[in-house]
Design a protein around this motif. Structure first.
Motif, PDB file in Angstrom:
ATOM      1  N   ILE A 197       0.853  -1.190   0.000  1.00  0.00           N
ATOM      2  CA  ILE A 197       0.000   0.000   0.000  1.00  0.00           C
ATOM      3  C   ILE A 197       0.890   1.242   0.000  1.00  0.00           C
ATOM      4  CG2 ILE A 197      -0.179   0.147   2.523  1.00  0.00           C
ATOM      5  CD1 ILE A 197      -3.097   0.695   2.196  1.00  0.00           C
ATOM      6  N   PHE A 198       0.416   2.295  -0.610  1.00  0.00           N
ATOM      7  CA  PHE A 198       1.145   3.576  -0.579  1.00  0.00           C
ATOM      8  C   PHE A 198       0.432   4.475   0.420  1.00  0.00           C
ATOM      9  CE2 PHE A 198       1.484   1.760  -4.853  1.00  0.00           C
ATOM     10  CZ  PHE A 198       2.854   1.553  -4.885  1.00  0.00           C
ATOM     11  N   LYS A 199       1.208   4.950   1.381  1.00  0.00           N
ATOM     12  CA  LYS A 199       0.639   5.888   2.359  1.00  0.00           C
ATOM     13  C   LYS A 199       1.212   7.252   2.056  1.00  0.00           C
ATOM     14  CE  LYS A 199      -0.780   3.278   6.347  1.00  0.00           C
ATOM     15  NZ  LYS A 199      -1.971   3.966   6.847  1.00  0.00           N
ATOM     16  N   VAL A 200       0.336   8.192   1.781  1.00  0.00           N
ATOM     17  CA  VAL A 200       0.802   9.535   1.421  1.00  0.00           C
ATOM     18  C   VAL A 200       0.497  10.478   2.587  1.00  0.00           C
ATOM     19  CG1 VAL A 200       0.691  11.397  -0.254  1.00  0.00           C
ATOM     20  CG2 VAL A 200       0.328   9.030  -1.004  1.00  0.00           C
ATOM     21  N   TYR A 201       1.572  10.977   3.214  1.00  0.00           N
ATOM     22  CA  TYR A 201       1.436  11.880   4.361  1.00  0.00           C
ATOM     23  C   TYR A 201       1.456  13.312   3.859  1.00  0.00           C
ATOM     24  CZ  TYR A 201       2.369   7.902   7.422  1.00  0.00           C
ATOM     25  OH  TYR A 201       2.289   6.703   8.082  1.00  0.00           O
ATOM     26  N   VAL A 202       0.473  14.085   4.315  1.00  0.00           N
ATOM     27  CA  VAL A 202       0.358  15.475   3.881  1.00  0.00           C
ATOM     28  C   VAL A 202       0.424  16.377   5.115  1.00  0.00           C
ATOM     29  CG1 VAL A 202      -1.131  17.136   2.671  1.00  0.00           C
ATOM     30  CG2 VAL A 202      -1.156  14.718   1.988  1.00  0.00           C
ATOM     31  N   ALA A 203       1.308  17.390   5.061  1.00  0.00           N
ATOM     32  CA  ALA A 203       1.325  18.430   6.094  1.00  0.00           C
ATOM     33  C   ALA A 203       1.363  19.742   5.325  1.00  0.00           C
ATOM     34  CB  ALA A 203       2.535  18.285   7.016  1.00  0.00           C
ATOM     35  N   GLU A 233      11.164  -7.740   0.657  1.00  0.00           N
ATOM     36  CA  GLU A 233      11.464  -7.818  -0.770  1.00  0.00           C
ATOM     37  C   GLU A 233      10.277  -7.310  -1.599  1.00  0.00           C
ATOM     38  OE1 GLU A 233      12.870 -11.692  -1.932  1.00  0.00           O
ATOM     39  OE2 GLU A 233      12.659 -11.131  -4.037  1.00  0.00           O
ATOM     40  N   LEU A 234       9.087  -7.745  -1.181  1.00  0.00           N
ATOM     41  CA  LEU A 234       7.856  -7.325  -1.878  1.00  0.00           C
ATOM     42  C   LEU A 234       7.752  -5.794  -1.874  1.00  0.00           C
ATOM     43  CD1 LEU A 234       5.310  -8.898  -2.957  1.00  0.00           C
ATOM     44  CD2 LEU A 234       4.224  -8.299  -0.793  1.00  0.00           C
ATOM     45  N   ILE A 235       8.019  -5.224  -0.700  1.00  0.00           N
ATOM     46  CA  ILE A 235       7.897  -3.771  -0.563  1.00  0.00           C
ATOM     47  C   ILE A 235       8.967  -3.076  -1.401  1.00  0.00           C
ATOM     48  CG2 ILE A 235       8.150  -1.858   1.090  1.00  0.00           C
ATOM     49  CD1 ILE A 235       6.556  -3.551   3.067  1.00  0.00           C
ATOM     50  N   GLU A 236      10.173  -3.620  -1.325  1.00  0.00           N
ATOM     51  CA  GLU A 236      11.258  -2.975  -2.072  1.00  0.00           C
ATOM     52  C   GLU A 236      10.999  -2.971  -3.582  1.00  0.00           C
ATOM     53  OE1 GLU A 236      15.991  -3.278  -2.683  1.00  0.00           O
ATOM     54  OE2 GLU A 236      15.147  -4.214  -0.895  1.00  0.00           O
ATOM     55  N   LYS A 237      10.445  -4.086  -4.073  1.00  0.00           N
ATOM     56  CA  LYS A 237      10.224  -4.216  -5.516  1.00  0.00           C
ATOM     57  C   LYS A 237       9.069  -3.354  -6.033  1.00  0.00           C
ATOM     58  CE  LYS A 237      12.052  -8.738  -6.767  1.00  0.00           C
ATOM     59  NZ  LYS A 237      11.670 -10.149  -6.666  1.00  0.00           N
ATOM     60  N   ALA A 238       8.164  -3.001  -5.148  1.00  0.00           N
ATOM     61  CA  ALA A 238       6.982  -2.247  -5.603  1.00  0.00           C
ATOM     62  C   ALA A 238       7.416  -0.887  -6.150  1.00  0.00           C
ATOM     63  CB  ALA A 238       6.011  -2.070  -4.451  1.00  0.00           C
ATOM     64  N   VAL A 239       6.895  -0.556  -7.313  1.00  0.00           N
ATOM     65  CA  VAL A 239       7.259   0.717  -7.943  1.00  0.00           C
ATOM     66  C   VAL A 239       6.354   1.819  -7.396  1.00  0.00           C
ATOM     67  CG1 VAL A 239       7.449   1.938 -10.157  1.00  0.00           C
ATOM     68  CG2 VAL A 239       7.954  -0.515 -10.018  1.00  0.00           C
ATOM     69  N   MET A 240       6.981   2.889  -6.935  1.00  0.00           N
ATOM     70  CA  MET A 240       6.231   4.033  -6.397  1.00  0.00           C
ATOM     71  C   MET A 240       5.454   4.731  -7.511  1.00  0.00           C
ATOM     72  SD  MET A 240       6.604   5.286  -3.252  1.00  0.00           S
ATOM     73  CE  MET A 240       7.760   5.604  -1.938  1.00  0.00           C
ATOM     74  N   PRO A 241       4.307   5.300  -7.213  1.00  0.00           N
ATOM     75  CA  PRO A 241       3.676   6.194  -8.195  1.00  0.00           C
ATOM     76  C   PRO A 241       4.571   7.415  -8.397  1.00  0.00           C
ATOM     77  CG  PRO A 241       2.500   6.240  -6.084  1.00  0.00           C
ATOM     78  CD  PRO A 241       3.555   5.191  -5.958  1.00  0.00           C
ATOM     79  N   THR A 242       4.443   8.105  -9.506  1.00  0.00           N
ATOM     80  CA  THR A 242       5.330   9.251  -9.743  1.00  0.00           C
ATOM     81  C   THR A 242       5.033  10.350  -8.716  1.00  0.00           C
ATOM     82  OG1 THR A 242       3.791  10.386 -11.209  1.00  0.00           O
ATOM     83  CG2 THR A 242       5.333   8.832 -12.240  1.00  0.00           C
ATOM     84  N   SER A 243       6.071  11.134  -8.396  1.00  0.00           N
ATOM     85  CA  SER A 243       5.851  12.156  -7.368  1.00  0.00           C
ATOM     86  C   SER A 243       4.925  13.257  -7.905  1.00  0.00           C
ATOM     87  CB  SER A 243       7.163  12.725  -6.859  1.00  0.00           C
ATOM     88  OG  SER A 243       7.770  13.466  -7.858  1.00  0.00           O
ATOM     89  N   LYS A 271       4.729  13.378   1.531  1.00  0.00           N
ATOM     90  CA  LYS A 271       5.692  12.278   1.516  1.00  0.00           C
ATOM     91  C   LYS A 271       4.950  10.951   1.323  1.00  0.00           C
ATOM     92  CE  LYS A 271       9.619  10.185   2.490  1.00  0.00           C
ATOM     93  NZ  LYS A 271      10.639  10.128   1.480  1.00  0.00           N
ATOM     94  N   CYS A 272       5.375  10.201   0.333  1.00  0.00           N
ATOM     95  CA  CYS A 272       4.731   8.911   0.053  1.00  0.00           C
ATOM     96  C   CYS A 272       5.647   7.777   0.519  1.00  0.00           C
ATOM     97  CB  CYS A 272       4.472   8.804  -1.450  1.00  0.00           C
ATOM     98  SG  CYS A 272       3.711   7.258  -1.956  1.00  0.00           S
ATOM     99  N   VAL A 273       5.100   6.823   1.275  1.00  0.00           N
ATOM    100  CA  VAL A 273       5.899   5.661   1.689  1.00  0.00           C
ATOM    101  C   VAL A 273       5.150   4.382   1.331  1.00  0.00           C
ATOM    102  CG1 VAL A 273       7.020   6.883   3.614  1.00  0.00           C
ATOM    103  CG2 VAL A 273       4.931   5.593   4.041  1.00  0.00           C
ATOM    104  N   LYS A 274       5.935   3.278   1.252  1.00  0.00           N
ATOM    105  CA  LYS A 274       5.318   1.986   0.941  1.00  0.00           C
ATOM    106  C   LYS A 274       5.161   1.213   2.245  1.00  0.00           C
ATOM    107  CE  LYS A 274       8.696   1.274  -2.306  1.00  0.00           C
ATOM    108  NZ  LYS A 274       9.468   0.544  -3.323  1.00  0.00           N
ATOM    109  N   ARG A 275       4.053   0.508   2.373  1.00  0.00           N
ATOM    110  CA  ARG A 275       3.843  -0.335   3.552  1.00  0.00           C
ATOM    111  C   ARG A 275       3.237  -1.664   3.127  1.00  0.00           C
ATOM    112  NH1 ARG A 275       2.162   2.766   8.044  1.00  0.00           N
ATOM    113  NH2 ARG A 275       3.757   4.341   8.375  1.00  0.00           N
ATOM    114  N   ARG A 276       3.390  -2.627   4.010  1.00  0.00           N
ATOM    115  CA  ARG A 276       2.788  -3.932   3.781  1.00  0.00           C
ATOM    116  C   ARG A 276       1.259  -3.827   3.809  1.00  0.00           C
ATOM    117  NH1 ARG A 276       3.218  -8.911   8.060  1.00  0.00           N
ATOM    118  NH2 ARG A 276       1.555 -10.094   7.104  1.00  0.00           N
ATOM    119  N   SER A 277       0.604  -4.617   2.969  1.00  0.00           N
ATOM    120  CA  SER A 277      -0.861  -4.611   2.943  1.00  0.00           C
ATOM    121  C   SER A 277      -1.368  -6.047   2.913  1.00  0.00           C
ATOM    122  CB  SER A 277      -1.317  -3.836   1.702  1.00  0.00           C
ATOM    123  OG  SER A 277      -2.707  -3.708   1.665  1.00  0.00           O
TER     124      SER A 277
END
Ligand code: 5MY
Ligand code: ADP
Ligand code: MG
Ligand code: MG
Length: 317
Positions: free
Chosen positions: A183-189, A236-246, A194-200
């Motif tokens: 899952i992509f968690k996008v933190y907004v302040a 490994e799963l998290i590392e391989k996941a491609v982030m959405p573009t910034s 900031k977008c981070v990847k997490r296990r889902s």
């Protein structure tokens, strides 16, 4: 900025104070002219000022009354964020309404939400409701209310029609979308994103559906302990996941911030495995766990400084 110092008051649950108000944040903010001051809920708020800004994650009529009274007497103080805007996130059905209004430019990625329906306490046939709205199994049942209580995070994965019998409305039934277990968690302040990847939850291949139970309950899967997150296969799963573009992430974040009229939130986003560049927002949280972001002190102080600049403009009016 000028010599002027700024007093930012905060009201947070004690667990949140321990995780968010770390010495490193207090120090970094202080070095930049911002003093973070804990508001004492045992005393009237109006007696504890002056505050240039108040930020908070606390609900209930008493706090609302105090905040409204303070805002009336201190019209230039900045309240981050208005209680009414925060409370829109307390209902999982309406929380995602704004996503459908977003206009994302560019032709690569698209944004939306999974198909979802509301099931009230008096609903008659859950199965009829599911099939008439074009929902397919598996579906996720989420408590309607998202108010931060442990119960509000108690989810169920319904894999077969028989599983519907074990649900306790009022709930939202949402299509389960395979998304590669990340899952992509996008933190907004404010303007800082900031977008981070997490296990889902892992994908559920159609051919495996028959072998699974009717109903599986779970809670806060993306919030597992650091040890679980470090499990090799997940890492490994998290590392391989491609982030959405910034560019895409920032565009969605900025538009959500404007539509929700909130400065401090995060949103959970998944990528539909079948449609590649189709992203779905599944959850929006007020004042999430910013301290989990590396160097969160820098991001939050930059946000505080933006508010301080706004306050300086108020001063000169
Ligand atoms: O405590 P944390 O740091 O895990 O933060 C929680 C958030 O985790 P996240 O930053 O998204 O990983 C968490 O996000 P999720 O719902 O797990 O996506 C919530 O925002 C939670 O607040 P509440 O229980 O809904 O009021 C947040 O809990 P509170 O700290 O506000 O109690
Ligand atoms: N529609 C969905 N499809 C697939 N997985 C989902 C979906 N909705 C939620 N999930 C999974 O369930 C988790 C919890 O759901 P979420 O709506 O984020 O609740 P919470 O507010 O408790 O974080 C998500 O982090 C994700 O792993
Ligand atoms: Mg979530
Ligand atoms: Mg949530």
């Amino acid at each position: 900025m000028s010599e002027r110092r700024f007093r930012f008051g905060y009201v947070l649950a004690s667990k949140k104070v321990s995780s968010f108000i770390q010495d490193s944040l207090i120090k970094h903010a202080q070095e930049n002219g911002i003093d973070l001051v804990q508001i004492d809920l045992d005393k009237p708020l109006i007696e504890q000022g002056p505050f240039d800004c108040i930020f908070h994650k606390l609900y209930g009529p008493e706090w609302r009354k105090q905040l409204e009274e303070f805002a009336l007497q201190n019209p230039t103080a900045i309240i981050v964020d208005p209680i009414d805007a925060i409370e829109k996130l307390h209902n999982r059905l309406t929380m995602l309404d704004v996503v459908n209004e977003l206009k994302i430019a560019g032709d690569n990625e698209t944004i939306g939400i999974p198909i979802q329906i509301f099931v009230g306490e008096n609903s008659e046939s859950l199965l009829d409701a599911v099939t008439s709205q074009g929902l397919h199994f598996p579906v996720i049942a989420k408590p309607l209310i998202a108010n931060g209580s442990a119960d509000s995070h108690q989810m169920s994965l319904v894999l077969k029609p028989e599983g519907l019998e074990g649900l306790k409305p009022p709930i939202v039934l949402q299509e389960f979308v395979n998304h590669g277990g990340v899952i992509f968690k996008v933190y907004v302040a404010g303007e800082h994103v900031k977008c981070v990847k997490r296990r889902s939850l892992p994908d559920i291949p159609e051919e495996k559906l028959g072998m699974l139970e009717d109903l599986i309950s779970f809670s806060q899967i993306s919030n597992l302990t650091a040890q679980d997150q470090n499990d090799d296969s997940f890492a490994e799963l998290i590392e391989k996941a491609v982030m959405p573009t910034s560019r895409f992430v920032t565009d969605v974040a900025n538009q959500l911030r404007d539509a929700l009229k909130l400065h401090l939130f995060n949103f959970d986003m998944i990528r539909d495995e079948k449609v590649g560049n189709r992203y779905l927002v599944i959850d929006i949280n007020y004042f999430p766990g910013y301290a989990k972001i590396p160097n969160y002190e820098t991001m939050m102080t930059a946000f505080f400084l933006d508010i301080a600049r706004e306050q300086l403009n108020n001063d000169s009016r």
